[in-house]
Design an enzyme around this catalytic site. Structure first.
Site, PDB file in Angstrom:
ATOM      1  N   GLY A  72       0.820  -1.205   0.000  1.00  0.00           N
ATOM      2  CA  GLY A  72       0.000   0.000   0.000  1.00  0.00           C
ATOM      3  C   GLY A  72       0.856   1.258   0.000  1.00  0.00           C
ATOM      4  O   GLY A  72       0.527   2.259  -0.639  1.00  0.00           O
ATOM      5  N   ASN A 153      -6.694   4.450   9.832  1.00  0.00           N
ATOM      6  CA  ASN A 153      -6.125   3.242  10.413  1.00  0.00           C
ATOM      7  C   ASN A 153      -6.068   3.258  11.933  1.00  0.00           C
ATOM      8  O   ASN A 153      -5.960   2.218  12.560  1.00  0.00           O
ATOM      9  CB  ASN A 153      -4.720   2.988   9.849  1.00  0.00           C
ATOM     10  CG  ASN A 153      -3.868   4.225   9.812  1.00  0.00           C
ATOM     11  OD1 ASN A 153      -4.255   5.235   9.230  1.00  0.00           O
ATOM     12  ND2 ASN A 153      -2.705   4.174  10.422  1.00  0.00           N
ATOM     13  N   GLN A 181      -7.291   0.542   4.522  1.00  0.00           N
ATOM     14  CA  GLN A 181      -8.064  -0.005   5.653  1.00  0.00           C
ATOM     15  C   GLN A 181      -9.487  -0.377   5.268  1.00  0.00           C
ATOM     16  O   GLN A 181     -10.168  -1.078   6.020  1.00  0.00           O
ATOM     17  CB  GLN A 181      -8.105   1.005   6.810  1.00  0.00           C
ATOM     18  CG  GLN A 181      -6.775   1.195   7.509  1.00  0.00           C
ATOM     19  CD  GLN A 181      -6.314  -0.040   8.285  1.00  0.00           C
ATOM     20  OE1 GLN A 181      -7.105  -0.905   8.666  1.00  0.00           O
ATOM     21  NE2 GLN A 181      -5.013  -0.138   8.508  1.00  0.00           N
ATOM     22  N   SER A 201      -3.942  -2.736  -0.153  1.00  0.00           N
ATOM     23  CA  SER A 201      -2.879  -3.632   0.316  1.00  0.00           C
ATOM     24  C   SER A 201      -3.497  -4.946   0.786  1.00  0.00           C
ATOM     25  O   SER A 201      -4.443  -4.940   1.584  1.00  0.00           O
ATOM     26  CB  SER A 201      -2.147  -2.950   1.475  1.00  0.00           C
ATOM     27  OG  SER A 201      -1.137  -3.787   1.956  1.00  0.00           O
ATOM     28  N   HIS A 203      -2.543  -7.434   2.763  1.00  0.00           N
ATOM     29  CA  HIS A 203      -2.416  -8.040   4.094  1.00  0.00           C
ATOM     30  C   HIS A 203      -3.429  -7.520   5.108  1.00  0.00           C
ATOM     31  O   HIS A 203      -3.491  -7.992   6.234  1.00  0.00           O
ATOM     32  CB  HIS A 203      -0.975  -7.924   4.624  1.00  0.00           C
ATOM     33  CG  HIS A 203      -0.533  -6.563   5.055  1.00  0.00           C
ATOM     34  ND1 HIS A 203      -0.423  -6.219   6.380  1.00  0.00           N
ATOM     35  CD2 HIS A 203      -0.148  -5.475   4.362  1.00  0.00           C
ATOM     36  CE1 HIS A 203       0.031  -4.961   6.474  1.00  0.00           C
ATOM     37  NE2 HIS A 203       0.207  -4.502   5.262  1.00  0.00           N
ATOM     38  N   THR A 239       9.810  -7.829 -12.133  1.00  0.00           N
ATOM     39  CA  THR A 239       9.126  -9.115 -12.312  1.00  0.00           C
ATOM     40  C   THR A 239       7.970  -9.232 -11.322  1.00  0.00           C
ATOM     41  O   THR A 239       8.133  -8.962 -10.129  1.00  0.00           O
ATOM     42  CB  THR A 239      10.124 -10.275 -12.124  1.00  0.00           C
ATOM     43  OG1 THR A 239      11.156 -10.110 -13.099  1.00  0.00           O
ATOM     44  CG2 THR A 239       9.460 -11.620 -12.304  1.00  0.00           C
ATOM     45  N   CYS A 327       2.412   1.188  12.463  1.00  0.00           N
ATOM     46  CA  CYS A 327       3.497   1.605  11.571  1.00  0.00           C
ATOM     47  C   CYS A 327       4.335   2.699  12.237  1.00  0.00           C
ATOM     48  O   CYS A 327       5.462   2.940  11.847  1.00  0.00           O
ATOM     49  CB  CYS A 327       2.946   2.121  10.247  1.00  0.00           C
ATOM     50  SG  CYS A 327       1.826   0.972   9.469  1.00  0.00           S
TER      51      CYS A 327
HETATM   52  N1  PLP Z   1      -2.331   3.322   4.323  1.00  0.00           N
HETATM   53  C1  PLP Z   1      -3.002   2.967   5.437  1.00  0.00           C
HETATM   54  C2  PLP Z   1      -4.254   3.686   5.786  1.00  0.00           C
HETATM   55  C3  PLP Z   1      -2.514   1.940   6.249  1.00  0.00           C
HETATM   56  O1  PLP Z   1      -3.176   1.594   7.346  1.00  0.00           O
HETATM   57  C4  PLP Z   1      -1.303   1.289   5.888  1.00  0.00           C
HETATM   58  C5  PLP Z   1      -0.724   0.231   6.753  1.00  0.00           C
HETATM   59  O2  PLP Z   1      -0.980   0.168   7.922  1.00  0.00           O
HETATM   60  C6  PLP Z   1      -0.672   1.682   4.700  1.00  0.00           C
HETATM   61  C7  PLP Z   1      -1.199   2.706   3.947  1.00  0.00           C
HETATM   62  C8  PLP Z   1       0.583   1.008   4.239  1.00  0.00           C
HETATM   63  O3  PLP Z   1       0.295  -0.238   3.663  1.00  0.00           O
HETATM   64  P1  PLP Z   1       1.455  -1.352   3.534  1.00  0.00           P
HETATM   65  O4  PLP Z   1       1.631  -1.925   4.883  1.00  0.00           O
HETATM   66  O5  PLP Z   1       0.918  -2.352   2.556  1.00  0.00           O
HETATM   67  O6  PLP Z   1       2.637  -0.647   3.015  1.00  0.00           O
END
Ligand code: PLP
Length: 382
Positions: A72, A153, A181, A201, A203, A239, A327
């Site tokens: 993401g 988030n 999110q 994203s 995950h 790739t 994060c």
């Molecule tokens: N944007 C938001 C709102 C997120 O919550 C996150 C990850 O917590 C990201 C971007 C980043 O995504 P990624 O972990 O895939 O880099």
């Protein structure tokens, strides 16, 4: 260790077994490079294109509007920096966003400022909402792009994306949303919601880590972040991560198949948790917008509690949760989101994010409350 409860699904989610199953052939016997012309290469190319079509269909997009990325964060960087650098040639050097975005957007905006672009950071209200009217008022003749996250988030607040997209379209300004999110949790239709670009994203919806995509409406081309081969129609070289792209498509399909049921499951556990915490701690503050909130998210603030100690102690007692953004953890300052809500320092610092997902069970809620009760009694200051 006894039972361990995972209540941090906004940080990441457990990958689903059926997703792993779908990925396995591409990690083992079917290992060809999608750019190769022989059979094992063509098979992999077909798998990537099939995933692209299936993902596009779920969000109401065309397959050629999906660009696979490594996460993401990459999609956000690409959308913000790539689009603004492309538009600079047309004299558009103004970017609008909000002050509660993920760091992938905030730090991209700061990088633009360092390159001489101008950025407006729209403030949010006490619940974390920004309005389409605020966006309209901030748009200038030299505005190139607006980026407002779909859902936050840390507090789960859902922004009025369709209205903001409409305002942008009327003004002839491109609109990007960070839907990391929201995707897989809320239904998204890029046409109905006036979205020009969107970051996702895998995950966050029980898919693998390290893969995502940028939706880009046809005709919009941000400048390339990665130069090299002809992958992603020459716009994102490298790739393809075939197994992970296949896994992301499978995970998004599963999320859509079970969406209503999952929303109900998460919201009912979250509401029970909120109710029980409010009963135990009458002075607790609920952060975010309870009317426009992701179904599994609960963010609360305790007075006279240090967020970091709270997380470490909860962990020792068998509960994974977070304070502020995962994060951004490691930083002792309250998160920019908590400060943007206007919370006093003590409440901003004492915030706890509990995010419930597909694999949480109703019977875990009482245990979560019990662990929090014990922990707060132990670490309460003064
Ligand atoms: N944007 C938001 C709102 C997120 O919550 C996150 C990850 O917590 C990201 C971007 C980043 O995504 P990624 O972990 O895939 O880099």
């Amino acid at each position: 260790m006894g039972e361990y409860i995972y209540a941090d699904n906004a940080a990441t989610t457990r990958i689903s077994d059926t997703v792993v199953e779908a990925m396995m052939p591409y990690l083992t016997e079917n290992y060809g490079n999608p750019s190769s012309l022989y059979r094992i290469g063509r098979d992999n190319h077909a798998a990537v294109e099939d995933a692209r079509k299936r993902i596009a269909k779920l969000i109401g997009a065309g397959a050629m509007d999906i660009y696979f990325t490594s996460c993401g964060t990459e999609a956000d960087n690409w959308a913000v920096k790539g689009t603004m650098h492309r538009l600079a040639a047309e004299g558009k050097r103004h970017f609008i966003t909000t002050n509660i975005e993920h760091h992938a957007i905030i730090h991209s905006a700061q990088a633009l400022e360092a390159d001489g672009f101008e950025v407006t950071y729209l403030p949010v209200d006490g619940k974390g909402r920004v309005t389409a009217e605020q966006v309209r008022a901030a748009i200038r003749p030299d505005t190139g792009l607006v980026s407002v996250m779909y859902a936050n988030n840390e507090i789960g607040t859902i922004e009025p994306i369709a209205e903001i997209g409409k305002v942008c379209r009327e003004a002839g300004v491109l609109f990007h949303t960070d839907a990391v999110q929201a995707a897989g949790i809320l239904a998204i239709d890029v046409d109905e919601q006036n979205i020009d670009m969107m970051s996702v994203s895998a995950h966050k919806f029980n898919g693998p880590k390290g893969v995502g995509f940028l939706y880009c409406r046809r005709g919009i081309f941000p400048d390339n972040l990665m130069d090299g081969g002809a992958q992603e129609r020459g716009h994102r070289a490298g790739t393809e991560n075939v197994a992970y792209i296949v896994g992301m498509a499978k995970a998004l399909e599963e999320a859509y198949e079970n969406m209503e049921e999952l929303q109900k499951h998460e919201a009912s556990m979250r509401d029970k948790l909120q109710q029980e915490l409010m009963t135990e701690f009458p002075d607790i503050r609920i952060n975010g917008d309870t009317e426009h909130r992701l179904p599994g998210t609960l963010n609360v603030s305790f007075d006279k509690i240090d967020g970091q100690s709270l997380i470490f102690t909860l962990d020792l007692k068998g509960l994974a949760a977070s304070s502020g953004s995962a994060c951004a953890s490691g930083s002792v300052d309250p998160s920019h989101v908590m400060l943007a809500l206007g919370l006093p320092y003590n409440l901003a610092h004492g915030s706890l994010r509990l995010t419930l997902g597909r694999y949480n069970r109703e019977d875990e809620i009482d245990k979560i409350v019990e662990i929090i009760k014990e922990t707060v009694a132990e670490i309460h200051i003064g």
